[in-house]
Each structure stands twice: as C-alpha cells, then as structure tokens.
Design a protein around this motif. Structure first.
Motif, PDB file in Angstrom:
ATOM      1  N   PHE A 166       0.827  -1.217   0.000  1.00 53.78           N
ATOM      2  CA  PHE A 166       0.000   0.000   0.000  1.00 53.78           C
ATOM      3  C   PHE A 166       0.859   1.265   0.000  1.00 53.78           C
ATOM      4  O   PHE A 166       0.408   2.325   0.400  1.00 53.78           O
ATOM      5  N   ALA A 167       2.092   1.130  -0.495  1.00 56.34           N
ATOM      6  CA  ALA A 167       3.064   2.226  -0.365  1.00 56.34           C
ATOM      7  C   ALA A 167       2.964   3.283  -1.457  1.00 56.34           C
ATOM      8  O   ALA A 167       3.653   4.294  -1.396  1.00 56.34           O
ATOM      9  N   TYR A 168       2.111   3.064  -2.458  1.00 48.13           N
ATOM     10  CA  TYR A 168       2.135   3.973  -3.613  1.00 48.13           C
ATOM     11  C   TYR A 168       0.940   4.916  -3.625  1.00 48.13           C
ATOM     12  O   TYR A 168      -0.174   4.530  -3.269  1.00 48.13           O
ATOM     13  N   GLY A 169       1.225   6.158  -4.049  1.00 47.60           N
ATOM     14  CA  GLY A 169       0.167   7.157  -4.109  1.00 47.60           C
ATOM     15  C   GLY A 169       0.420   8.127  -5.249  1.00 47.60           C
ATOM     16  O   GLY A 169       1.559   8.281  -5.716  1.00 47.60           O
ATOM     17  N   TRP A 170      -0.635   8.812  -5.655  1.00 49.04           N
ATOM     18  CA  TRP A 170      -0.591   9.590  -6.899  1.00 49.04           C
ATOM     19  C   TRP A 170       0.358  10.788  -6.862  1.00 49.04           C
ATOM     20  O   TRP A 170       0.748  11.290  -7.923  1.00 49.04           O
ATOM     21  N   THR A 171       0.743  11.280  -5.666  1.00 51.40           N
ATOM     22  CA  THR A 171       1.627  12.460  -5.659  1.00 51.40           C
ATOM     23  C   THR A 171       3.015  12.129  -6.196  1.00 51.40           C
ATOM     24  O   THR A 171       3.772  13.031  -6.545  1.00 51.40           O
ATOM     25  N   THR A 172       3.363  10.852  -6.246  1.00 52.62           N
ATOM     26  CA  THR A 172       4.604  10.439  -6.909  1.00 52.62           C
ATOM     27  C   THR A 172       4.213  10.018  -8.330  1.00 52.62           C
ATOM     28  O   THR A 172       3.466   9.050  -8.502  1.00 52.62           O
ATOM     29  N   PRO A 173       4.680  10.723  -9.325  1.00 54.71           N
ATOM     30  CA  PRO A 173       4.179  10.469 -10.677  1.00 54.71           C
ATOM     31  C   PRO A 173       4.398   9.039 -11.163  1.00 54.71           C
ATOM     32  O   PRO A 173       5.445   8.442 -10.914  1.00 54.71           O
ATOM     33  N   ASN A 174       3.388   8.500 -11.808  1.00 58.75           N
ATOM     34  CA  ASN A 174       3.462   7.240 -12.562  1.00 58.75           C
ATOM     35  C   ASN A 174       3.735   5.990 -11.743  1.00 58.75           C
ATOM     36  O   ASN A 174       4.078   4.955 -12.288  1.00 58.75           O
ATOM     37  N   CYS A 175       3.607   6.073 -10.407  1.00 55.21           N
ATOM     38  CA  CYS A 175       3.957   4.899  -9.596  1.00 55.21           C
ATOM     39  C   CYS A 175       2.723   4.087  -9.215  1.00 55.21           C
ATOM     40  O   CYS A 175       2.842   3.015  -8.624  1.00 55.21           O
ATOM     41  N   GLY A 176       1.530   4.596  -9.540  1.00 53.91           N
ATOM     42  CA  GLY A 176       0.309   3.921  -9.095  1.00 53.91           C
ATOM     43  C   GLY A 176      -0.323   4.724  -7.981  1.00 53.91           C
ATOM     44  O   GLY A 176       0.252   5.695  -7.483  1.00 53.91           O
ATOM     45  N   ASP A 177      -1.517   4.307  -7.586  1.00 55.16           N
ATOM     46  CA  ASP A 177      -2.223   5.047  -6.533  1.00 55.16           C
ATOM     47  C   ASP A 177      -2.771   4.066  -5.492  1.00 55.16           C
ATOM     48  O   ASP A 177      -2.717   2.846  -5.677  1.00 55.16           O
ATOM     49  N   SER A 178      -3.347   4.621  -4.464  1.00 54.17           N
ATOM     50  CA  SER A 178      -3.667   3.891  -3.242  1.00 54.17           C
ATOM     51  C   SER A 178      -4.331   2.518  -3.428  1.00 54.17           C
ATOM     52  O   SER A 178      -5.440   2.400  -3.961  1.00 54.17           O
ATOM     53  N   THR A 179      -3.653   1.493  -2.935  1.00 54.08           N
ATOM     54  CA  THR A 179      -4.211   0.139  -2.902  1.00 54.08           C
ATOM     55  C   THR A 179      -5.445   0.096  -2.013  1.00 54.08           C
ATOM     56  O   THR A 179      -6.356  -0.704  -2.220  1.00 54.08           O
ATOM     57  N   ASN A 180      -5.446   0.966  -1.015  1.00 52.44           N
ATOM     58  CA  ASN A 180      -6.551   0.950  -0.053  1.00 52.44           C
ATOM     59  C   ASN A 180      -7.889   1.399  -0.648  1.00 52.44           C
ATOM     60  O   ASN A 180      -8.905   1.344   0.047  1.00 52.44           O
ATOM     61  N   ARG A 181      -7.890   1.793  -1.887  1.00 50.87           N
ATOM     62  CA  ARG A 181      -9.185   2.039  -2.527  1.00 50.87           C
ATOM     63  C   ARG A 181     -10.006   0.739  -2.602  1.00 50.87           C
ATOM     64  O   ARG A 181     -11.197   0.763  -2.826  1.00 50.87           O
ATOM     65  N   LEU A 182      -9.295  -0.392  -2.421  1.00 46.92           N
ATOM     66  CA  LEU A 182      -9.976  -1.691  -2.503  1.00 46.92           C
ATOM     67  C   LEU A 182     -10.448  -2.200  -1.145  1.00 46.92           C
ATOM     68  O   LEU A 182     -11.379  -2.995  -1.078  1.00 46.92           O
ATOM     69  N   THR A 183      -9.781  -1.798  -0.059  1.00 42.22           N
ATOM     70  CA  THR A 183      -9.973  -2.463   1.240  1.00 42.22           C
ATOM     71  C   THR A 183     -11.246  -2.000   1.944  1.00 42.22           C
ATOM     72  O   THR A 183     -11.856  -1.002   1.570  1.00 42.22           O
ATOM     73  N   VAL A 184     -11.601  -2.740   2.990  1.00 42.81           N
ATOM     74  CA  VAL A 184     -12.933  -2.612   3.580  1.00 42.81           C
ATOM     75  C   VAL A 184     -12.999  -1.715   4.815  1.00 42.81           C
ATOM     76  O   VAL A 184     -12.050  -1.607   5.582  1.00 42.81           O
ATOM     77  N   THR A 185     -14.193  -1.149   5.031  1.00 39.85           N
ATOM     78  CA  THR A 185     -14.474  -0.395   6.253  1.00 39.85           C
ATOM     79  C   THR A 185     -15.243  -1.306   7.220  1.00 39.85           C
ATOM     80  O   THR A 185     -16.387  -1.052   7.574  1.00 39.85           O
ATOM     81  N   ALA A 186     -14.556  -2.401   7.601  1.00 42.26           N
ATOM     82  CA  ALA A 186     -15.086  -3.324   8.616  1.00 42.26           C
ATOM     83  C   ALA A 186     -14.004  -3.427   9.677  1.00 42.26           C
ATOM     84  O   ALA A 186     -12.814  -3.428   9.344  1.00 42.26           O
ATOM     85  N   TYR A 187     -14.438  -3.499  10.950  1.00 38.97           N
ATOM     86  CA  TYR A 187     -13.465  -3.295  12.025  1.00 38.97           C
ATOM     87  C   TYR A 187     -13.598  -4.299  13.154  1.00 38.97           C
ATOM     88  O   TYR A 187     -14.660  -4.850  13.411  1.00 38.97           O
TER      89      TYR A 187
END
Lengths: 221, 808
Positions: B761-782
């Motif tokens: 989950f280390a990649y995000g859009w502010t670093t160009p071309n590296c991919g974006d948040s993996t956590n867009r997939l993960t759940v809001t269950a706790y």
C-alpha cells in the motif's frame, strides 16, 4: 596480504541496505526504473549501481519455495584478467592495488576505445564492468577504497544488518568462510564457497550457482 | 513486546505469524538469525512466501483471515497431546477458575448475545464467586465449568480436518508447526511468537493475539527468556505513542477515557479501580487513582487540588458506547459533522481503507492543517486525479515539519526501551518539530481565551503549560515531580524535585507524572536514563543478553514482563541456564522482578505472579472483550467461502462496519469478487510511502505498485508476468503490475480453490506514474474492541488491463 569479503547468502534477507548504501556513499543518482514483475531493481549493474541484489526463485525437490538473493559486486580477483586486457591498450586504465587487493578503474579508462572497453567487459568472468556513456569510463565496485584506506569497512559491509557480509584480511576471511560453510552444511548439504582461491569476494551459496544468477561462478562461463 | 529484541536469541522455537519480520524489521531480524544460529527452529506462517520465509526453516502458507482457526488447532493439539506445562498452567493461569452458569457457547455464538444491538452482555461470562467475591477455583481441574475444561471443549472442534479445510493448510503442514512449537511446553524450553499488523488488521484482530496468549500460557512461555508475545512495531515510536495515548480510548499510562457518566473523580475511580478478594493478588491496577491524580496534577499543576478533583471536571468526557476512532471520525466528516481537522503523522488519503470514501470525506472539511516533510495525498487531496480543484472548498494549511534526524527526544522501541535521540542537523528552512508547532499554538489559544473568553476557558487556562518546548524538560514532566516536600525512606525530596519511581506516586496532589509507566526514567540521582549507554551486566544477565544499564525500559527497567512466571512458586528458575530472575532467600536477582514481594509460595509475604490482572492469574479465559471469552474463528467481513465448516456463524457477530453509500461489501463467496486480497508494506518503503517515495534511491529499488499472484491464477486470467492489471473490489479500482510468482499458491478451502493476491500500500498519486492507493480496494469493517480496519483480508477480482493510466 589483500583484503577479502565473505558474502554469506544464507544470512542475506535482501533488504538491499548494501545496494542503497553503496549508492549513497558514491553519491550516485537514482535510475528511473519500472516494475517489470520482479523485486529486482535496477535490472542490472550500471554506472550508478556498483552493487545490485539479484532475486531468483525455484521450487525445491520437496515442493518448497526457494528464494535466493545474490548481492552482486566485483569479485576483486586475485589475478584480475580485466587489468591485463586493459593494459594491452591503455596501461593504467585499470589497476590492481596490491595492498588491499582492490581492482580499480581509473580516469584513464576513458581513453579506451569502445571496442577495447567492450573487450575488458567481455574478459570479466563475472560480467561486472559497465560502460558509462556520460564519462566514457568503465565503472564498477571500487571496494570503497577511500574507506578501506582509512581503516573503515566498505559501505555495504558496514550496512549489512544480519551479518551476511564480513570484510578483513584474506587469510582470516578464508578461515571464517570455511567455518561458516561447515556450519551451514547441516541445513544446506549442497552449500559451497564460490571460486574462493581466485577471488577476494567469496560467496557462500546454499546450492548450485545457477539458482542465483547467470554469472556467479567462473565455471558458468 | 513482553520481551525485547535481543531476547529473541534465547528462543528454542520462533513462530513468525502475522508479521513479515525480515522485511519490516531488517535490523532487528538479526536476533532471529542469532536464535537460528543457536539451534532454534524458525517458522513463518503467512499467506505469502516472503524474504522472511526465505530465512526460516520452513514456511507454511495460510489463507489470510484464518489465523484463529490455525491457532485454535494448535490449542487443541496442546490439550489433546498434553503438551502443556501443567505446573505453570495451574499456578499461573486461571485454568482452575470456575465460570458461572450463564456462560454458554452454541453454534458459533457465546451466551448473552443481543442480535439487534450486535453486542454481547459480557456479564453472562462472569466467573463464579464465593461469598467474599473471590473466584471459585478447582485446582483438580475436574469441575466441568472450570476454564480448563471449557477451553478443552471449545477447542475440541478445532480438529486437524476442520482447521485444514478452513485455512487451506495441509494436515502435514499443520502438524509440522504444531509439533515444532509445542516442543517448548517444557520447563527449560522457550518459544517466542512475533506478530505485527498481519494479526491486528482483522475484524478478529484482538482475538488473534488472545489466541497466541492461550498458546503461550499453556506452554509456559510467558515471562521466560526467549518466550513471550512480541508485537513488532512498524514505526520506531509506536510503542511510545500507545503508552502516551495517541489513541482515543485511553489517557496516558493506560488509564480509561473519562466518560460522561462519571462526572466526579470519585465516580471515575470507583468504576476504574479493580478490587480483588484474593489477599495474595497484587492487583496492581488498584493503584490507578494515584496514577490518575498524578497525571491530572501534571496537566494542571498548582490549579489541581484535592478539593477541585484535580480539575477532573475540566477534561472532555466521552459518551458510553460512542466510538471515537479514526474510522468514525472520517464517517462523521463525510456526514458534515466536522468542520476542520489537524492531520499529523499519518497520510489517511493513502493509508486508510476504502480510500475513495476517505478522499470524499475530506472534501467536506472547511479547513485542514497538515504538517509534513513532503506534499502528501492528504495535503493535496483537493487536487487529486479526476477532480476539479475549483469544486473543493477545503482551505489547507501545510506546515513544514522537521525530519526525525532534525529533532531530539525519546523514542520507545518495540521492547519498551526509552532511548534518547540527539538532533543531527537543524531543521531545514522554517520546518519545526511537532512540539514546536503545538506548544505555541496552544499558547496562542490560551492568549485568545484569556482576552476574549469563550466556552470553558479554564480547560486551557488552568493548564500547567510551558512558554516554550524543551524536549528534556518534557521528559522530566513525563517522569513527574514532587509538589510538596516528601520523605522517601530517609531522604527528603523538595517540591519541584523528580519522583524516583512510580511506587512514590500519590493520589493526594503531592506528586505529578504525565505517565506513571515512565516514572523512574529521569531521576535526581541518575538524571536522564534514556541516555544511558552502559553495557555492564551481571553474569546471570549476560547469559540472556540483558543489558539493564543500556537506556531504560518501562516499567521500572523491567526487561521481561511477567518474569515472576519464569520461576516456580519458590522462586527457582524453570530454566536455570537462561534464568530471568531468581529468589536468593531474601531478595530477587537478575532482571527487575514483577514486584519486590517474596515468591508465590510464601502465603504471608508472597504475591501471585500476574500482578496486572485483578486476581493475579493470567487469563486463559478473558471475560472482558467484546467478542467472547475465548477466541473463535470467524471469517473476514468479506469471506471467500459460503459456510464455516464447524460453526453456524460465518462472520463475527459483533464486528463493526459502516454502511454509507460508499461502504459497500461483497457477499460471502461472491462470484464477482472471488479472490482474496491481502495488503502489506515492504522493506524499501515505509508504511504508505509518503516519505520514502521521495527518496530516489528507494524508489529506484521499488518503483511502482505491483500485485503478487500465483502462476495458476495468472494462467486462469491470461495474465503474464509484468502485465498491467486492473484490480476491482465493490469499493474501487486499482491498477498494478503483475508479479507472477511461485511464492503465492492457490489454497484448497473446503474442497474449493481459493486464490489469494497480495499488494503493497506504499504507492500514491503524488509520486508520478507509480500507481495510486491500494486501499481504494480495502474494507471499512473493524474489530469490535479496537475498531482497527480489516486491511489484511477482503475480496477482489482481477483482469488484464488494456491500458494503464496510473502506472506509466
């Protein structure tokens, strides 16, 4: 008596501390890399990476995964053929420092023609030197000769957190290498030291060299 | 950690589970290697074969989210094969306690369940007590409702067959781990368990760790050298931030959050001070009122008096049952219940689950303050890909923050060592450390409240707040001062002098301490102990690598917690070669013992070993958690299977979740999302990567987001190594590069093939071309106890991408 390294791959966790520390010490800029379906990056040695950790995986006889890590660098050969080949056209383009055993590229390597530079590269049994188009020089590991000359360990050795790398007087390192080999044989019956008589960077492998990289041992040539 | 890093070398067996120790703790891992050198067996149980697995004796692949099934199987194995350390279990655990008649367990549900409220009435799980209120105990372990027999019955369902069908681990591999680890159930053997977020980030996170506690207590591995349950902290000061209550549910030193129902200090203390009827139980938390009064005194200084409840009334109070965790904060933001926020030391727009919801929620703020080294996905959320900044109202204040090497102070490591760090260089530009941001900010607010008034100005104005921040002065405040001249033994301390140890803290206003656990870390006699770098030790300490004069460790420099359980009831070490403490007839030698009292056998002066529990025994049966007194296997919120092979309850009956239109979940065994996704970090990037993606040599080594998958899954989906892949869950879509590897394999779960993929989950859009948040997939269950999100297991689908836009 020259200095030697022991690189005990059975202790390496591929953290790449050595790879990055080498770059930092040499003030090397980063290459632009891409994810290509492997953790290994950069893909190869280059003028800005004198050290690259190689990753190779295969299934063992029992079906267990085996993932090998190979922190690759110049072997600083006891009889460096690269120096002989370079001397044939540009004497002093590469030198062999007798005191430390370091095999070094000098600024004179820029005088090697493209063809002669390639001949030096091709002569290396371990496929180490790389040509730097920006300076016209050959590049490779320099044993951190500036550090070693001042009584310090090379940066990669200094950085290694798990004790995979030893550096010291050759006789002492050979002794350590033999002891380590004996110790790891219980877990890894196929363990071996690679070309220990001929190189000053001695790798301890858990199994056959081809499971690590194509240019690990002289015999793979 | 109950133990500490060096102590790992003392283990005879190391079980790494829920952790990728070599990759995330590359330096500390040397102690695992040392254990291996000493002949220990090193095991890694994890969905993926990682760099950790490569250095272990063996790796066992486990389907993510089935740890309790695996561990429950081990508990059953221990009980069936009598591998437990019987003397230890009898003397030091609550195995002999008789549970009340209201306890029950039927088809996956414990008694006391209220389906409408999705919660348990925990009083149904209470122990049976005698007329004095003491727990009824049966040391013969024959009572059918004693903890030992209830545990045996509960885990008898965790047969090799059931566990294998659930976890996807072969019987052979189960037995391999069970046998190797359970061999440490002998007095002179020790096994350690190393875990991390792989255990916590589940809807059953707390119970994962509870299950390991059951194993370690049965095997007699708590309190001993080379034993323990060791949480490997992923950030150098997470232990410190937990101790100092960075989270919402406690005050510093693990004192409960005041609630509105406790309007006075007396009411708070009554509800939060345990009482025991067992006279030889130390019941250490009985001292809590002293620690709380000293904390209040530290906060409010001379304004805090016994007459005004030490200003307890000025503290904000929570509402009972309300959840103040970050997941609920973000949900409140989405529903316009918050106007502004400070986001420091975390990058929620990359690291929090269901990031699309988080990003949408942050848009609702009028203002946002961030302090960062670099622009982050959070500070720059208003200009994220696909949005028009003109439509975003949030006013963002981005404060430049100092780097770790640009500030001095203490860090509490995983092993609870308090170590002082010097400042290497001055902060660049106008950057400041967090404290130099907060202290002046509070002073400005104090100034404004003093001049303009407002609601409850005393809460700020009465605080014992400094004009300027000084790290060492703060360390002294944390240790605490005397506020009245006080005699300790034959020595008199003046008002303003440092309190020597937490045993001297009082509830009468004569002492302060910003955290009782750290009292003793900075003394008149020895100064700032976090700066100690002395390697001296006794031969007994040397035998186990214990360095009592290197830094300082809470509590009272005790390096191994619960060490009274490392000896028999007469104080004789179970393993003399690796003794932690020993009773020499009049005093303890070795490590600092868990209290100075005589050994447990001494009916008059002795105390029971587990001093932090009310009744003095470690809790195999724990009636205090939200989801049951015994850990029970439940599937993740998004199970890849339709049924539970040995229970009618598929998911935890009490896990928490959100249900806004942005909180969508896949069905059980959802054909649209059949693949399990687990997420993780890696050596080269730190957590969400906000810092390390800005370090070129690290980005060179791990440049772009990848998805690790088996060859079998890749073949099924027509994906080749290095191909672009689209990963989709009900919540989002992420691009990644395929890493096809033998290090992941399909699992056979109840006869069906279940594929598992893994992504960092280390990649995000502010670093160009590296991919974006993996956590867009993960759940809001706790988890119902901690509200930690289930980042380690959700369900997705994957397909080969025709074109990539996030990774170039």
């Amino acid at each position: 008596m020259p200095k030697s390294f022991l690189i005990d791959t059975t202790r390496c966790t591929a953290c790449r501390g050595c790879q990055v520390a080498c770059k930092e010490w040499h003030d090397h800029p980063a290459n632009v890399t891409k994810q290509r379906g492997t953790h290994q990056n950069p893909p190869d040695l280059n003028p800005y990476n004198f050290k690259v950790v190689r990753f190779r995986e295969h299934l063992g006889a029992d079906g267990q995964v085996i993932w090998n890590f190979f922190p690759e660098q110049c072997r600083h050969c006891v009889t460096p053929v690269c120096v002989d080949v370079a001397d044939m056209t540009v004497p002093g383009a590469m030198v062999h420092d007798r005191a430390t055993g370091a095999v070094l590229v000098t600024e004179k390597s820029a005088k090697l023609s493209a063809e002669d530079a390639q001949a030096v590269i091709d002569a290396c049994p371990y496929n180490i030197p790389r040509y730097d188009p920006a300076t016209g020089r050959l590049t490779k590991c320099d044993m951190c000769i500036d550090r070693v000359a001042n009584g310090m360990a090379p940066m990669c050795v200094k950085t290694c957190p798990t004790g995979a790398m030893y550096f010291g007087e050759r006789a002492e390192v050979l002794e350590t290498a033999r002891k380590r080999l004996e110790a790891v044989k219980a877990d890894f019956p196929k363990a071996r030291l690679v070309d220990a008589d001929d190189v000053n960077v001695i790798y301890l492998l858990a199994e056959e060299p081809e499971h690590y990289h194509d240019f690990v041992a002289f015999a793979q040539r | 950690m109950t133990n500490h890093w060096i102590d790992i070398k003392n283990a005879d067996a190391v079980l790494i589970m829920g952790s990728n120790a070599a990759e995330h703790h590359p330096v500390g891992f040397k102690w695992v290697m040392r254990a291996k050198d000493n002949g220990a067996v090193i095991m890694h149980v994890d969905p993926k074969f990682s760099r950790t697995s490569a250095r272990c004796d063996f790796h066992v692949p486990l389907r993510s989210g089935t740890d309790i099934a695996f561990l429950g199987g081990m508990i059953n194995y221990i009980l069936e094969n009598k591998c437990y350390f019987k003397e230890y279990v009898l003397n030091y655990t609550n195995a002999s306690f008789v549970v009340g008649k209201k306890y029950g367990f039927d088809n996956g549900l414990f008694s006391g369940y209220d389906a409408a409220a999705r919660s348990y009435n925990q009083s149904a799980w209470a122990f049976e007590t005698d007329e004095r209120g003491a727990p009824v105990r049966d040391f013969t372990l024959s009572h059918e409702r004693c903890v030992f027999n209830l545990m045996k019955k509960h885990y008898s369902r965790y047969t090799l067959e059931n566990v294998s069908a659930t976890t996807g681990v072969s019987r052979e591999n189960l037995l391999k781990v069970y046998k190797a680890f359970c061999a440490t159930g002998k007095p002179d053997k020790a096994g350690t368990i190393l875990y991390a977020l792989g255990w916590t980030q589940h809807t059953v996170g707390v119970q994962n760790i509870r299950a390991s506690a059951l194993i370690q207590l049965l095997l007699g591995n708590i309190g001993v050298a080379g034993g323990g349950i060791n949480a490997l902290r992923g950030e150098p000061n997470v232990q410190g931030s937990t101790d100092h209550a960075l989270l919402y549910h406690t005050l510093p030193g693990y004192i409960a959050l005041p609630l509105a129902q406790w309007q006075t200090l007396a009411e708070f203390n009554k509800a939060n001070t345990p009482v025991t009827a067992l006279k030889n139980s130390a019941n250490w938390w009985g001292n809590r009122p002293k620690y709380f009064a000293s904390l209040l005194k530290g906060w409010f200084g001379d304004a805090a008096t016994p007459e005004n409840d030490f200003c307890y009334g000025l503290l904000p109070k929570g509402e009972k049952g309300e959840d103040y965790s970050y997941m609920y904060v973000m949900d409140k933001m989405l529903h316009d219940k918050m106007k502004g926020g400070f986001v420091f030391g975390v990058n929620p727009m990359n690291s929090f689950p269901n990031t699309n919801k988080m990003r949408a929620a942050l848009d609702h703020l009028d203002w946002l303050v961030c302090a960062e080294l670099h622009h982050s996905e959070t500070s720059d959320n208003w200009r994220r890909p696909g949005v028009d900044p003109k439509t975003k109202k949030t006013e963002v204040f981005l404060l430049p923050s100092a780097h770790r090497v640009e500030k001095e102070g203490t860090i509490s490591n995983s092993g609870r060592w308090l170590q002082w760090f010097d400042k290497a260089v001055e902060p660049g530009g106008q950057a400041r450390n967090f404290a130099d941001i907060f202290v002046p900010l509070i002073n400005k607010l104090r100034e404004m409240y003093a001049a303009e008034g407002g609601a409850l100005p005393e809460a700020l104005l009465k605080q014992n707040w400094p004009a300027r921040y000084d790290a060492e002065e703060w360390a002294r405040r944390i240790n605490g001062f005397f506020w009245a001249d006080t005699k300790v033994g034959d020595k008199t301390y003046k008002r303003g002098q440092l309190v020597p140890a937490f045993g001297n803290l009082k509830d009468d206003g004569s002492t302060s301490s910003l955290n009782w656990l750290y009292c003793g870390s900075f003394t008149e006699e020895e100064g700032n102990k976090s700066k100690k770098r002395d390697l001296s030790q006794t031969p007994m300490q040397a035998a186990i690598g214990l360095y009592p004069n290197w830094s300082w460790c809470w509590p009272v420099n005790r390096r191994i917690l619960y060490n009274r359980a490392s000896v028999d009831i007469n104080g004789k070490p179970y393993n003399p070669a690796k003794a932690v403490i020993q009773w020499d007839g009049s005093k303890w030698v070795g490590d600092v013992p868990d209290g100075p009292w005589a050994p447990q056998a001494d009916q008059e002066k002795g105390k029971l070993a587990f001093i932090m529990t009310t009744n003095g025994y470690a809790q195999l049966y724990g009636p205090g958690l939200k989801d049951g007194p015994f850990p029970e296997h439940y599937e993740p919120a998004e199970p890849p299977v339709e049924r539970h092979p040995f229970s009618g309850q598929l998911r935890s009956p009490v896990y928490k979740f959100h249900s806004s239109e942005l909180d969508k979940f896949a069905r059980a065994a959802d054909p649209d999302y059949p693949i399990v996704l687990t997420t993780y970090s890696m050596t080269e990037h730190w957590c969400g990567g906000g810092e390390t993606r800005n370090v070129p040599n690290l980005l060179e080594a791990e440049p772009q987001l990848y998805i690790e998958m088996s060859r079998e899954l890749a073949r099924e989906k027509g994906i080749k190594n290095g191909d672009g892949v689209i990963v989709e869950s009900p919540r989002g879509r992420v691009e990644a590069i395929a890493m096809v590897t033998i290090r992941l394999r399909p699992f056979t779960v109840m006869g069906k093939t279940v594929h598992l993929v893994g992504m960092p989950f280390a990649y995000g859009w502010t670093t160009p071309n590296c991919g974006d948040s993996t956590n867009r997939l993960t759940v809001t269950a706790y988890d119902p106890n901690t509200t930690i999100p289930e980042a380690k297991a959700c369900c997705v689908n994957i397909r080969k991408a025709d074109k990539l836009t996030e990774i170039l």
